[in-house]
Design an enzyme around this catalytic site. Structure first.
Site: not given
Ligand SMILES: NC(=O)C1=CN([C@@H]2O[C@H](COP(=O)(O)OP(=O)(O)OC[C@H]3O[C@@H](n4cnc5c(N)ncnc54)[C@H](OP(=O)(O)O)[C@@H]3O)[C@@H](O)[C@H]2O)C=CC1
Ligand SMILES: O=C(O)C1=NCCCC1
Length: 344
Positions: A51-52, A125-126, A164, A191-192, A235, A311-312, A315
């Protein structure tokens, strides 16, 4: 075995960075900003942060075209207190501002054991993991936050107030690359939801509401007048509030609900703030064992208890495979890159 998609191809990581650098430069970024953003975006794609990564390129370009963000901004770094670095990104992207404040931040962490960098007037945005992981690679613990645009309804409320607002954490460990988590504080990243809408897929229940405030699994309804919910009810809502305070109130940035890009059609990158707290863990060592060994003990215990995926891990696995085999590009991604003027 997965069937190869006709027209798909893999490109080396460095080649992708070069191509994206060209796109950013073509759309008004200075050479240094273009190089930083291109590496950041390609790194998200390398790490399978779907998504990023490349998905964001049209948004970067339409934002630059709209005049909402300054791709040539020169960040101003201020040494405001022994443990506090403030950076005004001057309406530019966050990553160059972080790069500009980084040396002073590290100097303060080494001197004090802890320091904070608060970046304002900046566009992010990343994927946030990329901002914390390098600190952990240098032996520090890092915790980062960003606020974004108002698409999340506080727990029990009726209108979107929070972004978000992701949180990312990275720590060194003894026997592997840093352990990193990176997560939106909404039930799903915007993004998702956008990816689901693009592919006409529903999202799971509990992610968002429609324009009437009713629960829905329709991604398009969430994006078109509806809103997202915080993760974990009250929470997650409290954590999202904390992130607004840490990223906006603490440094003079906009709250997510104050982002107003209506006079810049095409703008997609919220102008808000990012805050990172960096700790030298060896200063607080308990004496039981060196810090990184203690982290390893904890991870071992989690694995012993049955947690197979940390986590991680996903990736890191994608990174290893993609650095070896090249970054996979779908025909649609190739077409998008070419449309933006990129040469692969
Ligand atoms: N720039 C911005 O303003 C914004 C950016 N984002 C970005 O969006 C991206 C996605 O976020 P989001 O969808 O919430 O992330 P996820 O829900 O996919 O994952 C959240 C964390 O949990 C880990 N994880 C996921 N599934 C499991 C599992 N089954 N067991 C253990 N650990 C797990 C992931 O590791 P792994 O990564 O290895 O899967 C990650 O570290 C992020 O990179 C975030 O920074 C989000 C909002 C705003
Ligand atoms: O995926 C999200 O949530 C966002 N990503 C980039 C900046 C705005 C929100």
């Amino acid at each position: 075995m997965k069937k190869p998609v006709p027209g798909a191809r893999r490109v080396p990581f460095d080649r992708l960075i070069e191509c994206l650098t060209g796109i950013f430069e073509r759309h008004g970024c200075s050479a240094s900003v273009a190089a930083i953003l291109a590496e950041n975006c390609a790194s998200a794609e390398r790490d399978a942060a779907e998504s990023h990564g490349l998905f964001r390129m049209p948004g970067y370009v339409s934002t630059l075209r709209s005049g909402w963000v300054d791709g040539r901004a020169l960040p101003v770094v201020e040494d405001v207190a022994p443990g506090f670095v403030r950076v005004d990104a001057q309406n530019g992207f966050t990553q160059p501002a972080l790069a500009a404040g980084r040396a002073l931040l590290i100097e303060k962490v080494r001197t004090n054991g802890i320091a904070i960098i608060a970046i304002r007037n900046s566009h992010h945005f990343a994927a946030l993991s990329l901002d914390v992981e390098p600190f952990a690679s240098e032996g520090f613990v890092a915790l980062a936050f960003i606020n974004s645009m108002a698409v999340v309804v506080p727990h029990g409320a009726k209108a979107a107030v929070f972004g978000t607002n992701p949180i990312a954490f990275a720590s060194p460990r003894a026997d592997g690359p840093p352990v990193v988590f990176d997560m939106a504080t909404s039930a799903m990243a915007h993004g998702d939801v956008s990816l689901a809408a693009r592919e006409n897929r529903p999202v799971p229940p509990g992610i968002g509401v429609d324009s009437a405030g009713q629960p829905t699994t329709d991604a398009a309804a969430i994006l078109g007048g509806g809103a997202l919910l915080p993760f974990g009810g009250h929470k997650g809502s409290a954590i999202a509030m904390m992130i607004e305070i840490l990223c906006a109130a603490i440094v003079g940035s906009r709250f997510s609900y104050e982002v107003d890009w209506s006079s810049h059609p095409g703008a997609k990158t919220p102008n808000t703030g990012e805050t990172i707290i960096v700790i030298d863990p060896n200063r607080g060592n308990s004496g039981l064992a060196p810090f990184a060994a203690r982290v390893e003990e904890l991870i071992g215990e989690m694995q012993e208890a049955g947690q197979e995926r940390l986590p991680g891990d996903r990736r890191q696995a994608a990174r290893r495979e993609r650095l070896r085999e090249g970054i996979p590009l779908s025909p649609a991604a190739i077409a998008m890159i070419e449309e933006l003027g990129g040469h692969l």
